[in-house]
Design a protein around this motif. Sequence first.
Motif, short mmCIF file in Angstrom:
data_model
loop_
_atom_site.label_atom_id
_atom_site.label_comp_id
_atom_site.label_asym_id
_atom_site.label_seq_id
_atom_site.Cartn_x
_atom_site.Cartn_y
_atom_site.Cartn_z
N VAL A 21 48.99 24.18 59.68
CA VAL A 21 48.59 22.77 59.75
C VAL A 21 47.88 22.47 61.07
N MET A 22 47.09 23.42 61.51
CA MET A 22 46.20 23.21 62.64
C MET A 22 44.77 23.20 62.16
N ASN A 23 44.57 23.44 60.88
CA ASN A 23 43.24 23.48 60.29
C ASN A 23 43.06 22.29 59.35
N LEU A 24 41.84 21.79 59.27
CA LEU A 24 41.57 20.53 58.59
C LEU A 24 42.08 20.47 57.15
N ILE A 25 41.76 21.43 56.33
CA ILE A 25 42.12 21.33 54.91
C ILE A 25 43.64 21.34 54.71
N PRO A 26 44.40 22.26 55.33
CA PRO A 26 45.86 22.18 55.19
C PRO A 26 46.45 20.89 55.77
N ILE A 27 45.86 20.39 56.84
CA ILE A 27 46.34 19.12 57.42
C ILE A 27 46.19 18.01 56.39
N VAL A 28 45.02 17.94 55.77
CA VAL A 28 44.77 16.88 54.77
C VAL A 28 45.70 17.05 53.58
N LEU A 29 45.85 18.27 53.08
CA LEU A 29 46.74 18.50 51.94
C LEU A 29 48.18 18.11 52.27
N GLU A 30 48.62 18.44 53.46
CA GLU A 30 49.99 18.10 53.85
C GLU A 30 50.20 16.59 53.89
N ARG A 31 49.26 15.88 54.47
CA ARG A 31 49.38 14.42 54.54
C ARG A 31 49.36 13.81 53.14
N LEU A 32 48.45 14.29 52.29
CA LEU A 32 48.36 13.76 50.94
C LEU A 32 49.65 14.03 50.15
N ALA A 33 50.20 15.23 50.30
CA ALA A 33 51.43 15.57 49.59
C ALA A 33 52.60 14.69 50.04
#
Length: 164
Positions: A21-33
């Motif tokens: 969760v230091m990279n944009l796409i996983p960060i966004v997915l984590e927040r959305l989840a």
Amino acid sequence: VKLRYFNVAGAGWPELADTAVMNLIPIVLERLAAGKAPVIFGDDYDTPDGTCIRDYVHVKDLAGAHIAALDYLAGGQDMAEHIFNVGTGQGASVREVVSKVIASTGLDLEPEELARRAGDPPQLIGNATRIGEVLGWKAEHDLDDIVASSYTSWQADPNRPHFG
């Protein structure tokens, strides 16, 4: 041979997904989840939509670049030091990436826009011309492939919250 790359994303296989969760796409997915809006840092850059632009390269393309470099060396080519940028040569804005990730989940959330982070340059795009000319390598996957593989890998991980 040295390979320079900047924003590696996507997944070749679900079990090899980028979960940092230091990279944009996983960060966004984590927040959305978590039911939270993704965050965009800075919307006042001198770019078409005001957000930073980056060159994203699919992890499968990066693997292919490494194979091309190994093949080049195994072929007994000129052994001078070579440095190649590995990328698509095209940028995607943070807003564009965030929008594609949101769309992949089927959720209807708007990103939260916060102030710029210190040190973020407006645009970083690798010029991948030389790697194509010398090694014959070119990225085969686009941003849609990156987002789709990231989302699929997220959904396949039983330890991650799912989107429905």
